[in-house]
Design an enzyme around this catalytic site. Structure first.
Site, mmCIF file in Angstrom:
data_model
loop_
_atom_site.group_PDB
_atom_site.id
_atom_site.type_symbol
_atom_site.label_atom_id
_atom_site.label_comp_id
_atom_site.label_asym_id
_atom_site.label_seq_id
_atom_site.Cartn_x
_atom_site.Cartn_y
_atom_site.Cartn_z
ATOM 1 N N TYR A 43 0.722 -1.328 0.038
ATOM 2 C CA TYR A 43 -0.085 0.062 0.094
ATOM 3 C C TYR A 43 1.016 1.045 0.077
ATOM 4 C CZ TYR A 43 -3.645 -3.351 1.246
ATOM 5 O OH TYR A 43 -4.446 -4.596 1.179
ATOM 6 N N SER A 97 -2.825 -7.822 7.765
ATOM 7 C CA SER A 97 -3.599 -7.873 6.541
ATOM 8 C C SER A 97 -2.209 -8.248 5.534
ATOM 9 C CB SER A 97 -4.487 -6.926 6.172
ATOM 10 O OG SER A 97 -4.970 -7.299 5.020
ATOM 11 N N ASP A 143 -13.114 -12.385 11.017
ATOM 12 C CA ASP A 143 -12.303 -12.132 10.028
ATOM 13 C C ASP A 143 -12.281 -13.128 9.001
ATOM 14 O OD1 ASP A 143 -10.352 -10.962 8.791
ATOM 15 O OD2 ASP A 143 -8.287 -11.471 9.811
ATOM 16 N N HIS A 167 -11.843 -7.556 10.585
ATOM 17 C CA HIS A 167 -10.208 -7.708 10.115
ATOM 18 C C HIS A 167 -9.681 -6.528 10.442
ATOM 19 C CE1 HIS A 167 -7.389 -8.607 7.023
ATOM 20 N NE2 HIS A 167 -7.654 -7.752 6.550
#
Length: 627
Positions: free
Chosen positions: A76, A147, A300, A335
């Site tokens: 990201y 994640s 999750d 999550h």
């Protein structure tokens, strides 16, 4: 500037839980970092094949001697000056750690071709070597992330790099290929049924036409460009509630104008395709070599594989120190929302009371033990398993998962042949059925699938909101079979892996069978605890897909539901069975053909049997109260 120095002096003297760095403005964080840390932005770190990965390095400004390092790796846009990573860096340097954040290859300022999980066995390994070789490093690196920033750590742990002293993977299920009973291939599948979350996620993340900077820029110019420019793609918004119904599934992104990329590669792979072993996924034949503190959560996307891998890492045996030092915390959150654990915690429609847990304190205590050598920071006596028992609404501890002493309790799906909907005669009983109890039947129409409401999910563009939502709107449908126990006379804690065994038949060549576990409150509210699904063609194994013969009875065993919930006195246990859970899972079109490349669909008339040798049942891991 003097005021900021005074502020940081106060902040650095406080315990982690009191620092409140997450509440600082972007400007305050940037100024504090400039004053308290030595920062090097967009350092291009070479990998073994010459590809360079963009890396930010944050060092405590007053450091004396070599430093332990916390390494955060990400696909990201977290190397920019306004990213949340700056807050993580400020927390780390205030505690005497170097903090390194790196973009995977093919992402933003990093060179090379993008691949999910970012080549952990090569790029991840080389990055650890580079960090350990720096003059400011003490040779000990702890990997941290949630994640995507956690999932790459799993295959890296199998490499047992000498500098990889500890790891904290949070919500890491998409890094797991095959482990034990779970063959989900990075959450692409559940029970052989594709999940839609990655379709949406890849639209946002995969960008094969990305812009790239010239390779001859030096570090100061790269840093200046990063300060004032953003390489993030700006893709058109998508109405996913409409697009997710597109057929064939294999052209779902191409229909949006996307060039062929990762989605097309993965949607063509069957669950047992050997290609799943050639990427960055962790498989349970790879070994394990790193002490770990896992953070998982009930709602999750992949709590089952996560807990199966936790057990595997404790038993693999190739590195006794690593096996003996696996710890897990399991919360009731969605999550990566560990920062939201607190009083009056609400999941979906359910208030779960005080779920407070000081995540930052645990993170730095664990790293202090393994990276700084402070054995008192995270004592050996720390429970291996700490989990939030929903219903009872309290944190509990155990030495293993499921908790020691959990007993298997079998409950049978029973009816007089009309378990359809909440208003049918479906029952959940301890007594097995007689030889001639009639089956339950329903018609599954892929054009009118059963809607997903809650449960475990993530990252899906708003298609599904995870959590403990009321299922009564779904249970009103005639194509949903509902089996409910009598009200309990005393509390029952169910903690572990919940197995479902269904004996089924169909007039279709292939279809799916979906199962939900539900806690029914005295007022009738039906809170979902977990769900699972199985594609019938994979009932004999993912390597041996076999179509169904009309009317033939087959045994289907979906992958387990993993949960901790105390069914209180007056509550009832409920199981739902149907053949779709959409849009969480791709619809089976029931033709028996290559489902993801087809557009035609047929209605399947499915049956669930519960008679004599064809009984259907669930197995609950029940933890009895200690005397």
């Amino acid at each position: 500037m003097a005021g900021m120095a005074a502020l940081m002096l106060v902040v650095s003297s406080l315990p982690a839980s009191a620092q409140g760095i997450s509440d600082f403005s972007d400007e305050a964080v940037a100024r504090a970092l400039a004053e308290q840390a030595d920062v090097r932005m967009i350092e291009m770190v070479p990998m073994r094949d010459g590809v360079r990965l963009a890396t930010n390095i944050y060092l405590p400004g007053n450091a004396r001697g070599p430093l332990p390092t916390i390494f955060w790796r990400t696909p990201y846009n977290e190397l920019s000056y306004q990213a949340r990573t700056s807050r993580r860096a400020l927390e780390a340097v205030s505690r005497g750690y170097a903090f390194v954040v790196q973009n995977e290859r093919g992402r933003y300022y990093s060179e090379g071709q993008y691949e999910i999980l970012g080549h952990p066995q090569t790029d991840g390994y080389d990055a650890l070597t580079w960090i350990a070789d720096q003059p400011w490093s003490n040779g000990k690196v702890g990997t941290l992330g949630c994640s995507s920033s956690a999932e790459w750590q799993l295959a890296l742990a199998a490499q047992n790099h000498p500098a990889h002293a500890a790891m904290i993977p949070m919500a890491a299920g998409a890094g797991i290929g095959e482990v034990g009973r779970f063959h989900e291939q990075g959450n692409w599948y559940t029970g052989g049924v594709p999940r839609t979350l990655f379709f949406v996620w890849l639209y946002g993340v995969d960008n094969p036409l990305r812009a790239q900077l010239p390779g001859d820029l030096d570090q100061p110019r790269m840093a200046r460009i990063a300060r004032y420019n953003d390489l993030a793609a700006r893709k058109p918004d998508v109405e996913w509630t409409r697009q997710i119904r597109h057929l064939p599934v294999a052209t779902l992104l191409a229909d949006l104008g996307e060039p062929p990329a990762t989605f097309e590669e993965l949607i063509a792979r069957a669950p047992a395709d050997p290609a799943w072993h050639r990427g960055g996924l962790y498989h349970d034949d790879m070994g394990w070599g790193v002490p770990a503190l896992w953070f998982n959560s009930w709602y999750d996307v992949s709590i089952g594989p996560n807990m199966e891998l936790f057990n595997h890492a404790r038993s693999v045996g190739s590195d006794p120190e690593a096996s003996a030092n696996q710890y897990v915390v399991i919360g009731p959150n969605n999550h990566c929302r560990f920062d939201g654990l607190g009083p009056d915690f609400v999941s979906g429609d359910r208030n779960l009371g005080d779920a407070s847990f000081d995540v930052d304190r645990e993170v730095y205590a664990f790293f202090d033990r393994w990276l700084k050598g402070d054995s008192n920071a995270f004592p050996q006596s720390t429970p291996a398993v700490r989990y939030f028992a929903m219903g009872a609404n309290r944190w509990q501890s155990a030495t293993q998962w499921p908790p020691a002493g959990a007993e298997e309790v079998r409950l049978y799906l029973r009816s007089a042949g009309s378990a359809n909907s909440l208003y049918g005669d479906g029952r959940l009983l301890a007594e097995p059925p007689p030889d001639r109890e009639p089956p339950d039947a329903y018609a599954y129409d892929p054009a009118n699938p059963v809607q997903t409401i809650g449960g475990g999910d993530c990252c899906n563009g708003g298609l599904v909101t995870a959590g403990a939502f009321d299922q009564r709107a779904i249970e009103a449908r005639d194509d949903v079979l509902v089996y409910t126990s009598e009200p309990l006379t005393e509390p029952m804690e169910v903690s572990g892996f919940v197995e479902a065994v269904l004996n089924v038949s169909s007039d279709a060549k292939d279809t799916d069978f979906a199962v939900k576990l539900v806690d029914v409150a005295p007022d009738g509210t039906a809170y979902i605890l977990g769900d699972t699904i199985m594609r019938a063609r994979y009932r004999d194994g993912y390597e041996r897909p076999r179509l169904m013969e009309p009317g033939q009875v087959y045994t289907v065993r979906p992958t387990p539901i993993t949960i901790s919930n105390t069914f209180l006195a007056g509550h009832r246990i409920r199981i739902e069975v149907t053949s779709s859970n959409f849009p969480k899972f791709v619809r089976n079109l029931n033709t028996g053909g290559p489902n993801e490349t087809e557009t035609q669909m047929v209605v399947a008339r499915n049956q669930v049997h519960h008679s004599g040798d064809a009984a259907s049942y669930i197995v609950l891991p029940v933890v009895r109260p200690s005397e």
